[in-house]
Design a protein around this motif. Structure first.
Motif, PDB file in Angstrom:
ATOM      1  N   GLN A  93      -8.295 -71.548 -41.524  1.00 57.35           N
ATOM      2  CA  GLN A  93      -7.444 -72.505 -42.122  1.00 57.35           C
ATOM      3  C   GLN A  93      -5.926 -72.115 -40.621  1.00 57.35           C
ATOM      4  O   GLN A  93      -6.077 -71.010 -40.172  1.00 57.35           O
ATOM      5  CB  GLN A  93      -6.297 -71.867 -43.227  1.00 57.35           C
ATOM      6  CG  GLN A  93      -7.540 -72.020 -43.938  1.00 57.35           C
ATOM      7  CD  GLN A  93      -7.227 -73.347 -44.743  1.00 57.35           C
ATOM      8  OE1 GLN A  93      -6.247 -73.596 -44.752  1.00 57.35           O
ATOM      9  NE2 GLN A  93      -8.185 -73.894 -45.331  1.00 57.35           N
ATOM     10  N   LEU A 140      -2.714 -71.194 -39.085  1.00 56.64           N
ATOM     11  CA  LEU A 140      -1.395 -71.212 -39.270  1.00 56.64           C
ATOM     12  C   LEU A 140      -0.716 -70.731 -37.387  1.00 56.64           C
ATOM     13  O   LEU A 140      -1.377 -69.594 -36.262  1.00 56.64           O
ATOM     14  CB  LEU A 140      -0.826 -69.702 -39.805  1.00 56.64           C
ATOM     15  CG  LEU A 140       0.223 -69.837 -40.573  1.00 56.64           C
ATOM     16  CD1 LEU A 140       0.835 -71.236 -41.423  1.00 56.64           C
ATOM     17  CD2 LEU A 140       0.885 -69.238 -41.187  1.00 56.64           C
ATOM     18  N   SER A 151       5.026 -72.449 -44.844  1.00 56.64           N
ATOM     19  CA  SER A 151       3.680 -73.142 -44.944  1.00 56.64           C
ATOM     20  C   SER A 151       2.177 -71.480 -45.271  1.00 56.64           C
ATOM     21  O   SER A 151       1.111 -72.047 -45.469  1.00 56.64           O
ATOM     22  CB  SER A 151       3.162 -73.453 -43.498  1.00 56.64           C
ATOM     23  OG  SER A 151       4.149 -72.695 -42.747  1.00 56.64           O
ATOM     24  N   VAL A 197      -0.518 -71.425 -47.429  1.00 55.20           N
ATOM     25  CA  VAL A 197      -1.913 -71.112 -46.805  1.00 55.20           C
ATOM     26  C   VAL A 197      -2.311 -69.617 -47.619  1.00 55.20           C
ATOM     27  O   VAL A 197      -3.917 -69.713 -48.080  1.00 55.20           O
ATOM     28  CB  VAL A 197      -1.863 -70.441 -45.063  1.00 55.20           C
ATOM     29  CG1 VAL A 197      -3.117 -69.893 -44.931  1.00 55.20           C
ATOM     30  CG2 VAL A 197      -1.646 -71.629 -44.922  1.00 55.20           C
ATOM     31  N   HIS A 206      -2.030 -76.382 -40.107  1.00 53.71           N
ATOM     32  CA  HIS A 206      -0.623 -76.361 -40.589  1.00 53.71           C
ATOM     33  C   HIS A 206       0.737 -76.538 -39.964  1.00 53.71           C
ATOM     34  O   HIS A 206       0.233 -75.629 -38.931  1.00 53.71           O
ATOM     35  CB  HIS A 206      -0.800 -75.412 -41.708  1.00 53.71           C
ATOM     36  CG  HIS A 206      -1.858 -75.228 -42.680  1.00 53.71           C
ATOM     37  ND1 HIS A 206      -1.099 -75.496 -43.806  1.00 53.71           N
ATOM     38  CD2 HIS A 206      -3.092 -74.281 -42.827  1.00 53.71           C
ATOM     39  CE1 HIS A 206      -2.259 -75.604 -44.330  1.00 53.71           C
ATOM     40  NE2 HIS A 206      -3.369 -74.960 -43.948  1.00 53.71           N
ATOM     41  N   THR A 210      -1.555 -80.377 -42.245  1.00 51.66           N
ATOM     42  CA  THR A 210      -0.763 -80.872 -42.794  1.00 51.66           C
ATOM     43  C   THR A 210       0.682 -80.540 -42.576  1.00 51.66           C
ATOM     44  O   THR A 210       0.363 -79.642 -41.846  1.00 51.66           O
ATOM     45  CB  THR A 210      -0.868 -79.740 -44.517  1.00 51.66           C
ATOM     46  OG1 THR A 210      -2.165 -79.847 -45.001  1.00 51.66           O
ATOM     47  CG2 THR A 210       0.528 -79.647 -45.188  1.00 51.66           C
ATOM     48  N   HIS A 262       3.922 -79.519 -43.321  1.00 49.23           N
ATOM     49  CA  HIS A 262       5.527 -78.817 -44.063  1.00 49.23           C
ATOM     50  C   HIS A 262       6.689 -79.399 -43.964  1.00 49.23           C
ATOM     51  O   HIS A 262       7.293 -79.027 -44.771  1.00 49.23           O
ATOM     52  CB  HIS A 262       5.127 -77.696 -43.589  1.00 49.23           C
ATOM     53  CG  HIS A 262       3.469 -77.392 -44.913  1.00 49.23           C
ATOM     54  ND1 HIS A 262       3.250 -76.495 -46.108  1.00 49.23           N
ATOM     55  CD2 HIS A 262       2.821 -76.806 -43.462  1.00 49.23           C
ATOM     56  CE1 HIS A 262       1.943 -76.388 -45.875  1.00 49.23           C
ATOM     57  NE2 HIS A 262       1.435 -76.725 -44.927  1.00 49.23           N
TER      58      HIS A 262
END
Length: 376
Positions: free
Chosen positions: A19, A21, A28, A32, A95, A117, A119
């Motif tokens: 993931q 970030l 977000s 996560v 994200h 994704t 957000h």
């Protein structure tokens, strides 16, 4: 076999996900953290690549994930560090726009599926706006699928050329402050803010232009004649602080800037109204927290806000200070309407996906883009 149980069937190794970030806004980052906990509970190996302060704030390691500190996007070493962290991943899920762009660069030349994704949307004017469009096109071209947290984000991804874009509304944990708080706690918070005997209006968010705080300060004139005079409190920090504070002092506005706070849930529970004057929002964290806290919400009818709140909030046009001010005055003077919004909020909450449902949906997407993984 359901998506929640198909990630590690007999004879296959556990799915290894990364993931990614970036700086990470509250929505977000919380997503996560929630996603990491849900994936780990289902036997998925999760690595979260994020700045060190993000792990300190959201405790990804406490959710069972491995945290790999990755410098922010401005650091030239961030892509190389991310490439190394993704070397053994079966799938990478990024994200936000900037995190997704770095992930696309890090995966260049590899066949590792990239899930993205969105957000929220980034803001820029002039030449930077064109740069953002270029970044968006590069990201959607690299992504196997783009998940948008609101319908207009899905549409935006499709306009930028996404081969596959889907709505993927995310669930946030219920604010911890909604439990175990009583009237004495509420009174204590109101006293701290200086609103013991006057209505308290609460806005939350970074002090950036797109948040609409200049319009909000314009709207204050609508309730300055009320007795007692409402107090507007804005929690957040950002580059407009000096400008906003100057207006507050020069115009004698009943407004307080209290900076960044980690007790927003408690602040909302003490408020009479929550205000969201933004130019654009997706699944606004403030809107969700306000409904959880049963605080009547006045928000701009922009982005994903209408589909998020339904009829559980007063919606006004963006940039219309008169409409915003009138909505505040009208709602403060109508306790029956405030109670109706609270009840509608409870019903609206029930339509939002749970954290388990969110994890299951994401896992079903992962299953589409990963091949069987033999045990090593």
């Amino acid at each position: 076999m359901s998506p929640a149980s198909s990630h590690s069937p007999h004879g296959q190794s556990p799915l290894r996900t990364v993931q990614v970030l970036g700086g990470g806004n509250a929505g977000s980052s919380q997503h996560v953290r929630s996603l990491a906990a849900g994936l780990v509970a289902r036997g998925v190996r999760v690595t979260v690549c994020a700045p060190t302060d993000a792990d300190s704030a959201y405790d990804f390691t406490g959710a069972g994930a491995e945290h790999v500190p990755i410098p922010r996007s401005s650091d030239p070493g961030s892509v190389a560090a991310l490439r190394a962290a993704c070397s053994n991943a079966d799938l990478v899920h990024a994200h936000g726009l900037h995190a997704s762009f770095r992930a696309a660069l890090a995966l260049s030349g590899r066949r590792t599926p990239l899930i993205v994704t969105w957000h929220n949307r980034a803001y820029a004017e002039g030449p930077r706006a064109q740069l953002l469009r270029v970044l968006e096109r590069r990201v959607v071209k690299a992504a196997a699928v783009v998940l948008g947290t609101s319908s207009d984000l899905v549409d935006r991804a499709r306009r930028r050329g996404a081969r596959d874009a889907r709505l993927s509304a995310v669930a946030l944990p219920a604010p911890r402050g909604t439990l175990g708080r009583d009237e004495s706690d509420r009174c204590k918070t109101r006293a701290e803010l200086g609103a013991t005997d006057r209505p308290l209006l609460m806005a939350v968010g970074n002090l950036y232009r797109h948040r609409g705080y200049d319009v909000l300060l314009d709207a204050v004139r609508a309730w300055r004649g009320l007795d007692p005079e409402p107090l507007l409190v804005i929690a957040g920090e950002g580059p407009l602080r000096a400008e906003l504070q100057g207006r507050i002092e020069n115009e004698g506005l009943p407004v307080r800037l209290i900076g960044r706070r980690d007790d927003v849930d408690e602040l909302l529970l003490a408020a009479d109204l929550a205000l969201l004057p933004s130019r654009w929002e997706s699944r606004s964290v403030l809107a969700q927290e306000a409904l959880h806290a049963r605080v009547p919400l006045i928000a701009t009818a922009v982005g994903g806000v209408p589909e998020l709140v339904g009829d559980a909030a007063e919606l006004v046009p963006y940039g219309d200070a008169v409409a915003l001010g009138r909505a505040v005055v009208r709602l403060l003077g109508d306790p029956e309407r405030r109670e109706a919004l609270r009840e509608r909020g409870v019903r609206q909450l029930a339509t939002w996906p749970t954290e388990d449902e969110t994890v299951a949906q994401v896992l079903s997407v992962y299953d589409e883009f990963t091949r069987p993984r033999p045990l090593t």
